[in-house]
Design an enzyme around this catalytic site. Sequence first.
Site, mmCIF file in Angstrom:
data_model
loop_
_atom_site.group_PDB
_atom_site.id
_atom_site.type_symbol
_atom_site.label_atom_id
_atom_site.label_comp_id
_atom_site.label_asym_id
_atom_site.label_seq_id
_atom_site.Cartn_x
_atom_site.Cartn_y
_atom_site.Cartn_z
ATOM 1 C CG ASP A 18 31.365 9.363 48.232
ATOM 2 O OD1 ASP A 18 31.512 10.603 48.229
ATOM 3 O OD2 ASP A 18 31.448 8.672 49.261
ATOM 4 C CB CYS A 54 12.113 20.330 54.716
ATOM 5 S SG CYS A 54 13.363 19.111 54.238
ATOM 6 C CB CYS A 58 16.431 15.253 60.084
ATOM 7 S SG CYS A 58 16.372 16.933 59.411
ATOM 8 C CB CYS A 60 21.414 15.218 65.594
ATOM 9 S SG CYS A 60 23.224 15.090 65.640
ATOM 10 C CB CYS A 88 19.724 13.009 60.838
ATOM 11 S SG CYS A 88 21.053 12.523 59.707
ATOM 12 C CB CYS A 138 13.521 11.688 56.832
ATOM 13 S SG CYS A 138 12.798 12.554 55.426
#
Length: 384
Positions: free
Chosen positions: A145, A199, A205, A209, A255, A259
């Site tokens: 990252d 999914c 998810c 939010c 979110c 899951c």
Amino acid sequence: MPPEQADPSSEKKRASLTAFIRKEAEAQGFELCRVTRPEAIPEAPARLSAYIEAGYHGTMEWMPETRERRSDPRVLWNDVRSIVMFGMNYGPDLDPRYLQGKPDKGAISVYARNRDYHDVMKGRLKEIATRFAARAGADVKVFVDTAPVMEKPLAASAGLGWQGKHTNLVSRDYGSWLFLGSLFTTADLEVDAPEIDHCGSCRACLDACPTNAFPAPYKIDARRCISYLTIEHKGNIDPALRAAFGNRIYGCDDCLSACPWNKFAREARAMKLQARADLIEPDLSFLLSLDDPTFRSFFSGSPVKRIGRNRFVRNCLIAAGNSGLRDLIPACRTLIGDTAPEVRGMAIWALSRLLPEAEFAELREGHLPGEAEAEVRREWTMSE
């Protein structure tokens, strides 16, 4: 030898090197290690461009600035032949959303409760890279990252998981709780099959939010995302979104937590990153008292330290304003005299929600005339 026939010695070397790096990954505590090619994400440039053109990146200007290198690993390093993707489980013991029932506490994202994962993973990847380079006689580069690498699409192409509707990687074994890292190499390795999207019709998810940051499945507008707003965004937070923050003071896990695949997560290995006990349920009253030296000392080794004291206390003041707790009023009153405009502004907002109207009006009368910053003055006058 005809070109369609594989060289047995090359195949054997490829298999040997791939097995070696997987063994090294396991020894370093990585739950997942898979291989892909740099050309495996041809759809990435168009998707990235659409994201940037829609303005969903907010003020993260490094995204358009590094668009070309981010879109294609070969632009970042032309000689790369194989990309090894690593996954490390950081799943929490409890669903972090329980903290929303404790308004006197600050909710820090699960990933930031540990030692900075960039440092942990990069150190381990460098050890793997050193041994692999010596074995393979190949060049290597590692990233966590910290470079324009599209880790999630590459991880999906390598078979670590798939990008869910929340845009994060989802694993059948570890749910939505994976840190990702990569090793680029000039060596030729065996390639893994990509993972497919599992999914289905689920939208847990998206519905979880707090700020409706998903304009559509598989798309996120950072400008409405609490993680972006509490970590990347400078200055004041949109008043229309503040109440939805609850007590989330650094990042947001809603979110990820929602899951359904999380329930299939395996037990973490012994090398799992351990959360700091004092960052699981920190008292807002303490966090509001932090000056810069104390902030730096308390968050030493934590990714929270990177956003700085002012932005962090700004976030804590939003949580205080949402708490309904009069016990936090003294700390907020102290902070309306802070040297940082973003801190003063959010202290005003918090007090506008915690104090009776007449008491807040009296406070405004005493402080507004001496306030020079336009943004801070606007916070005083919003509640008139």
